[in-house]
Design an enzyme around this catalytic site. Structure first.
Site, PDB file in Angstrom:
ATOM      1  N   ASP A 476       0.828  -1.202   0.000  1.00  0.00           N
ATOM      2  CA  ASP A 476       0.000   0.000   0.000  1.00  0.00           C
ATOM      3  C   ASP A 476       0.867   1.258   0.000  1.00  0.00           C
ATOM      4  O   ASP A 476       2.058   1.225   0.345  1.00  0.00           O
ATOM      5  CB  ASP A 476      -0.915  -0.012   1.231  1.00  0.00           C
ATOM      6  CG  ASP A 476      -2.219   0.735   1.012  1.00  0.00           C
ATOM      7  OD1 ASP A 476      -2.324   1.480   0.011  1.00  0.00           O
ATOM      8  OD2 ASP A 476      -3.135   0.585   1.831  1.00  0.00           O
ATOM      9  N   ASP A 546     -10.479   2.215  -3.177  1.00  0.00           N
ATOM     10  CA  ASP A 546     -10.966   1.998  -1.820  1.00  0.00           C
ATOM     11  C   ASP A 546     -12.487   2.026  -1.757  1.00  0.00           C
ATOM     12  O   ASP A 546     -13.076   1.619  -0.754  1.00  0.00           O
ATOM     13  CB  ASP A 546     -10.403   3.066  -0.874  1.00  0.00           C
ATOM     14  CG  ASP A 546      -9.002   2.743  -0.392  1.00  0.00           C
ATOM     15  OD1 ASP A 546      -8.545   1.599  -0.604  1.00  0.00           O
ATOM     16  OD2 ASP A 546      -8.358   3.627   0.196  1.00  0.00           O
TER      17      ASP A 546
END
Length: 733
Positions: A476, A546
């Site tokens: 990430d 997301d």
């Protein structure tokens, strides 16, 4: 042959396209043609009358009908008589910035070499030749090498540029582009893919007016806000008709795209490194290579262009061994627990996942240091055994004992101020002297332009993967870069930081994925903030966004599909009400949307009813059956989810034997007809059987007449339909 040279004429051919250049009488490399095959030289189009206020090169004498400002150039250096946007800008020690690039020769390599320290397309068969054309400045020994590769089957041209400084002084390289493409037709529209966090790659289509249309990222990554890809299209081009050009940059850092329409209604496309964050000191006898860009042309609309890019990525960009292998269906604990978990809770989720046929359990953020919120301990990559109640290796073993794989979330590039790593090595952080650092998500950015930092991260994560038998890594990156200053670089080289940072990211990704080829790596940057061709070179899949709301995801995945293959799209079923939008959609619809990707779950399965868990089990089983078709078939966008309350798409296997159609209707309306969609990519005179009903249709009927969908029930309605091609014997019966 994909490369043909006839005197001063250079031609690159693919299955359906021709790319042509020619050296003129002054040694200028002119761009002649990019489009359908013509079977001849297109130099007859490169004629111009006298254009007022277009300057002439000194060696053209009294000739007034020749100016670089008017001609289609293969690589525009600027600074002489071309007033249009340049692809390259250099500042010499005397302060001048002109280059006068003339043809100096060519070379044909029998293979495609890689680009040192950068992702680049490849040919596993080593049979794709490379055309290298060298240009030289008329005054200084400065060489510009243009590299071309024609991927015949995919109809893609790969381009990159290398500059070589053979002077005895340092050059300031202030702009460097991977490609310059001059097109004679100004009646084009531009499609680009903008957005924001949790709503990435939204398509916008605009007519090109006079002047320059430009988009870029100065964020240190390719960003949620713009994707490094663009389409130029004729005004009436749609999915299956019309001419269009696509360009995609294999780069994940600061970049820019410029599309300029000049006074003669000609178009120039320039794509490369973003100039305000790039100032490279090129030493004597040194070279600098640009990132690679991919070009493709279609005269059969956007879907063919997309198929060409999808095939190119699958066959020649994504290097992972997973690209054509079955991939596991995963369960991620993030939206189930966030930071509030222990080992026993994770094992309970894994047990429920195992019952549903899920293959991979992924432990997300919060397993290390003193990480109980997003304000602390990022960078302290030692296991919090007190929180887990066990060593991480024991948790991994417990997952493996359930015949599941074990995955882990990491964020290598960032650090919390409240961390042992920051307290020990504050000099490893990007931080402008004398200023307070800017923060985002309570994080600072590690200096991956510093080799010491890259080495530390490599040693840390390789040890973590080995000692804990990790099968999957989610990498990430949860903030953009704003403090562009490195204590590692000297003052005069701070302008190199943005690019050096990406070189460090690529080095770390290269070393880890090379050492652990059997570990599945998935990229993420606050969702889809770095979903680009550069990262896909290392990671075969990328977390698309997301935002897992099924309605929004159809729009996000729609824009993503114009360039990137479905097999690269990380897409999961999450809980409702959705944690990003609050919307409630059925489990069926969430599953339908997530199947157009790598598929997984982000929820607490232990909270589902027995009926819901059975539905999940059926979804997993269905997806595993369909995954080869979804990953390797041709993808068709059957509707535009921005223009209608309907999102529909399909997959057609390369052999034409299998068809999968999926759709979502968002809004129920009274007293309406059944919605209708028309399929594409079928054989008109072939019969197809619908598996759930047994009904048979000709390809012509399915494409011209289409299919009627069910009316929605409630706020959303989804369908998944499968068809198989029938042979002649079965049809006659």
């Amino acid at each position: 042959m994909p490369i043909s040279i006839d005197g001063n004429l250079f031609s690159l051919s693919t299955q359906d396209t021709l790319y042509q250049m020619q050296v003129d009488e002054y040694g200028i490399l002119n761009h002649l043609w990019y489009g359908p095959k013509t079977g001849m030289s297109m130099s007859y189009l490169n004629q111009y009358p006298e254009i007022s206020f277009s300057g002439s090169l000194a060696d053209t004498g009294t000739r007034r009908d020749y100016s670089l400002n008017d001609r289609p150039l293969e690589y525009a250096e600027g600074g002489m008589t071309d007033y249009r946007t340049p692809a390259l800008r250099i500042v010499h020690p005397d302060g001048s910035s002109a280059l006068d690039l003339r043809y100096a020769g060519y070379e044909v390599l029998n293979h495609k070499p890689g680009i040192a320290h950068l992702p680049a397309s490849f040919d596993r068969s080593l049979q794709t030749p490379t055309l290298k054309i060298t240009l030289k400045d008329a005054l200084y020994p400065i060489f510009v090498h243009l590299y071309y590769n024609a991927f015949e089957k995919e109809n893609v041209i790969a381009r990159s540029v290398e500059i070589e400084n053979n002077t005895d002084h340092i050059l300031s390289l202030d702009k460097f582009s991977s490609l310059c493409l001059d097109l004679p037709d100004g009646d084009l529209e531009v499609l680009h893919f903008h957005g924001r966090h949790a709503m990435e790659r939204l398509k916008e289509r605009l007519p090109l007016g006079f002047g320059t249309f430009r988009f870029e990222s100065r964020r240190g990554n390719s960003s949620h806000q713009h994707n490094p890809a663009v389409i130029l299209a004729a005004p009436h081009t749609d999915e299956s008709h019309g001419a269009c050009y696509g360009a995609c940059l294999l780069y994940s850092g600061c970049y820019q795209v410029e599309v300029q329409k000049d006074q003669l209604e000609q178009i120039r496309l320039v794509m490369g490194l973003e100039e305000s964050t790039f100032h490279w000191k090129l030493k004597p006898q040194a070279t600098f290579h640009s990132p690679e860009a991919l070009l493709s042309y279609s005269n059969q609309g956007f879907e063919k262009l997309s198929h060409q890019f999808h095939d190119m990525f699958r066959e020649h960009v994504i290097r992972s061994t997973f690209v054509h292998r079955p991939r596991p269906v995963l369960i991620n604990n993030w939206e189930a627990t966030y930071f509030d978990f222990n080992g026993q809770k994770l094992i309970e989720i894994a047990d429920s996942a195992k019952e549903c046929g899920i293959d991979l359990f992924v432990l997300d953020d919060g397993w290390f240091g003193n990480r109980n919120s997003d304000t602390e301990s990022l960078g302290d990559w030692h296991v919090n055994e007190e929180k887990l109640g066990m060593p991480l290796a024991d948790l991994s073993k417990a997952i493996h004992d359930r015949q599941m794989q074990f995955g882990l979330w990491i964020e290598p590039e960032m650090v919390s101020e409240d961390s042992d790593l920051f307290r020990t090595h504050p000099e490893w952080v990007l931080w402008i002297p004398g200023r307070y650092p800017s923060r985002s998500r309570h994080q600072l950015v590690l200096d991956l332009g510093n080799p010491e930092v890259v080495e530390y991260l490599y040693q840390t994560f390789s040890k973590l993967i080995r000692e804990n038998s990790v099968d999957y890594i989610k990498w990430d990156m949860n903030r953009s870069i704003s403090d562009f200053y490195s204590s590692y670089l000297p003052e005069q080289r701070q302008g190199e930081l943005a690019h050096r940072y990406m070189l460090g990211v690529y080095e770390l990704a290269d070393r880890l994925t090379t050492e652990f080829p059997e570990v599945l790596f998935e990229g993420c940057a606050g969702g889809g903030g770095r979903f680009d061709g550069g990262m896909l070179y290392y990671f075969p899949q990328y977390w698309c966004s997301d935002n897992t709301d099924a309605h929004c995801r159809t729009q996000i995945q729609y824009g993503t599909s114009f360039f990137y293959p479905i097999s690269s799209v990380g897409s999961h079923v999450s809980a409702v009400p959705n944690h990003q939008t609050g919307r409630v959609t059925s489990l069926k619809t969430r599953g339908t949307v997530a199947m157009a990707g790598t598929f997984g779950y982000e929820l607490d399965l232990t909270l589902l009813s027995p009926e819901q868990r059975e539905e999940v089990r059926q979804q997993v089983q269905t997806y595993k059956t369909l995954q080869p078709l979804i990953f390797d078939g041709d993808y068709y966008r059957l509707s535009d989810p921005f223009d209608h309350d309907l999102a529909a798409w399909s997959f057609v296997s390369k052999d034409g034997l299998q068809i999968l159609v999926q759709s979502v209707i968002y809004e129920q309306k009274p007293n309406v007809r059944f919605p209708r969609i028309q399929l594409r990519g079928l054989k008109r005179d072939v019969w197809y059987k619908q598996l759930d009903t047994g009904n048979v249709y000709t390809g012509a009927a399915l494409m011209d007449g289409g299919l009627l969908l069910d009316l929605p029930q409630g706020t959303d309605s989804s369908q998944t339909l499968q068809f198989v091609r029938m042979d002649q014997e079965e049809t006659s019966e």
